[in-house]
Design a protein around this motif. Sequence first.
Motif, short mmCIF file in Angstrom:
data_model
loop_
_atom_site.label_atom_id
_atom_site.label_comp_id
_atom_site.label_asym_id
_atom_site.label_seq_id
_atom_site.Cartn_x
_atom_site.Cartn_y
_atom_site.Cartn_z
N THR A 37 0.87 -1.40 0.06
CA THR A 37 0.01 0.05 0.07
C THR A 37 0.91 1.24 -0.05
O THR A 37 0.72 2.25 -0.70
N GLY A 38 1.92 1.11 0.62
CA GLY A 38 2.91 2.32 0.69
C GLY A 38 3.55 2.43 -0.55
O GLY A 38 3.75 3.72 -1.09
N ARG A 39 3.73 1.48 -1.32
CA ARG A 39 4.52 1.55 -2.55
C ARG A 39 3.50 2.08 -3.45
O ARG A 39 3.81 2.94 -4.58
N ILE A 40 2.36 1.88 -3.61
CA ILE A 40 1.20 2.18 -4.48
C ILE A 40 0.94 3.84 -4.36
O ILE A 40 1.02 4.45 -5.19
N ALA A 41 1.22 3.97 -2.87
CA ALA A 41 0.77 5.56 -2.65
C ALA A 41 1.84 6.39 -3.10
O ALA A 41 1.59 7.64 -3.65
N ARG A 42 3.05 6.03 -2.85
CA ARG A 42 4.16 6.75 -3.19
C ARG A 42 4.51 6.94 -4.63
O ARG A 42 5.18 7.80 -4.98
N SER A 43 3.82 6.21 -5.51
CA SER A 43 4.07 6.13 -6.96
C SER A 43 2.83 7.23 -7.58
O SER A 43 3.13 7.59 -8.55
N VAL A 44 2.15 7.99 -6.64
CA VAL A 44 1.24 9.01 -7.27
C VAL A 44 2.41 10.17 -7.44
O VAL A 44 2.90 10.70 -6.40
N PRO A 45 2.27 10.85 -8.62
CA PRO A 45 3.35 11.73 -8.77
C PRO A 45 2.98 13.04 -8.05
O PRO A 45 1.57 13.34 -7.91
N ASP A 46 3.58 13.95 -7.59
CA ASP A 46 3.39 14.96 -6.66
C ASP A 46 2.23 15.01 -5.63
O ASP A 46 1.62 15.96 -5.44
N ILE A 47 2.29 13.85 -4.91
CA ILE A 47 1.16 13.43 -3.99
C ILE A 47 0.89 14.66 -2.96
O ILE A 47 -0.04 14.87 -2.61
N GLU A 54 -9.87 8.13 -4.31
CA GLU A 54 -9.59 6.72 -4.23
C GLU A 54 -11.16 6.17 -4.49
O GLU A 54 -11.90 6.33 -3.80
N VAL A 55 -11.09 4.98 -5.07
CA VAL A 55 -12.29 4.36 -5.21
C VAL A 55 -12.41 2.99 -4.46
O VAL A 55 -11.43 2.13 -4.57
N GLY A 56 -13.32 2.66 -3.75
CA GLY A 56 -13.71 1.48 -3.15
C GLY A 56 -12.35 1.18 -2.25
O GLY A 56 -11.63 0.19 -1.97
N PRO A 57 -12.17 2.15 -1.17
CA PRO A 57 -11.34 2.18 0.04
C PRO A 57 -11.47 0.88 0.97
O PRO A 57 -10.50 0.49 1.72
N GLY A 58 -12.81 0.52 1.06
CA GLY A 58 -12.97 -0.74 2.18
C GLY A 58 -12.52 -0.33 3.40
O GLY A 58 -13.09 0.59 3.89
N PRO A 59 -11.75 -1.05 4.17
CA PRO A 59 -11.24 -0.95 5.54
C PRO A 59 -10.23 0.18 5.42
O PRO A 59 -9.65 0.64 6.53
N GLY A 60 -9.68 0.89 4.42
CA GLY A 60 -8.81 1.90 4.55
C GLY A 60 -7.33 1.45 4.40
O GLY A 60 -6.62 2.57 4.88
N LEU A 62 -5.08 1.31 1.77
CA LEU A 62 -4.54 2.15 1.03
C LEU A 62 -5.04 3.62 1.33
O LEU A 62 -3.88 4.49 1.20
N THR A 63 -6.11 4.10 1.81
CA THR A 63 -6.40 5.28 2.27
C THR A 63 -5.32 5.76 3.32
O THR A 63 -4.77 6.90 3.26
N ARG A 64 -5.12 4.76 4.30
CA ARG A 64 -4.19 5.38 5.31
C ARG A 64 -2.79 5.49 4.35
O ARG A 64 -1.97 6.44 4.94
N ALA A 65 -2.28 4.64 3.53
CA ALA A 65 -0.97 4.84 3.08
C ALA A 65 -0.87 6.26 2.31
O ALA A 65 0.07 6.91 2.26
N LEU A 66 -2.09 6.61 1.49
CA LEU A 66 -2.09 7.83 0.85
C LEU A 66 -1.95 8.86 1.90
O LEU A 66 -1.25 10.01 1.38
N LEU A 67 -2.51 8.95 2.96
CA LEU A 67 -2.48 9.98 3.71
C LEU A 67 -0.88 10.18 4.56
O LEU A 67 -0.25 11.22 4.52
N ILE A 68 -0.40 8.88 4.59
CA ILE A 68 0.99 8.84 5.46
C ILE A 68 2.15 9.12 4.30
O ILE A 68 2.78 9.96 4.63
N ALA A 69 1.64 9.25 2.94
CA ALA A 69 2.66 9.41 1.92
C ALA A 69 2.37 11.23 1.67
O ALA A 69 3.07 11.53 0.89
N GLY A 70 1.56 11.67 2.46
CA GLY A 70 1.47 13.08 2.37
C GLY A 70 0.56 14.03 1.30
O GLY A 70 0.54 14.98 0.87
#
Length: 275
Positions: A37-47, A54-60, A62-70
């Motif tokens: 999840t961290g690797r996916i989140a960090r792949s977002v350019p200029d995050i 995010e579509v379909g976060p489920g229990p979150g 990847l959501t958490r990873a996106l927030l941690i990635a900034g």
Amino acid sequence: MMNKILSLPPVSEMMRESGLEPKKQFGQNFLFDLNLTGRIARSVPDIEKTTVIEVGPGPGGLTRALLIAGAKKVIAIEKDKTTNTILSQIIDASNGKLEVIFGDALKVKIENKTGYAICSNLPYNVGTELLIQWLQNIANGEKIKSLTLMFQKEVAERIVARVGDKQYGRLAVLANLIGDTKILFDVPNTAFVPRPRVQSAVVQIIPNAKKIKQIKDIKIIEKLTAKLFGHRRKMIRAIIKTDWEKFGLTGTERAEEIDEKKFLEIAYGIDVSLL
């Protein structure tokens, strides 16, 4: 904010406490692996400068990873309201950086004039349909900066395929007419709960302004590709009766032999009533 997110219990523990289980009708396969999840989140350019949808976060996870990635902000669209117990806890820990919209992602309209990125572990049952809708939106001027998406590996290969590849088809034509596509990395089925039968891969599409500028009407391209790839083993002259020579073709070609640039030329030079 990061400390609050990091202090949340593991996703699996939160699921047990809330009684949440993946649901087949929503195509849910949850991703718990923090490294992935961290690797996916960090792949977002200029995050750090970008609002991420995010579509379909489920229990979150990847959501958490996106927030941690900034991520500047995360807007999560979820159809399954039973995830609210868990997602509300992430909202509370996000310092206002997470918004959750409960609804159908195919129908939810995002208003963001400065543009946004999309990053999702897409539900298997609607992934391709969502991608086509996003490609349409980009062609029609919506400011989607990037798409970082997890698909079944077979679908991922269809998106990035080039003419001559056995996976090449209308999805590749549409995606590569609008942006630059690549597979970032594969994801084993063992990373998911429940474990799907198929392997997955993360695809990234970066919209290309020069390519998009050449598209006058994406719907014509959709109709053309649907018609020709709908009979991919037939010669194109047997599917559409037109003067193929004016496109530099003999008419004996098959759809899989025509690259995306030629499809663009045909789409805007053919009599649309033939489609």
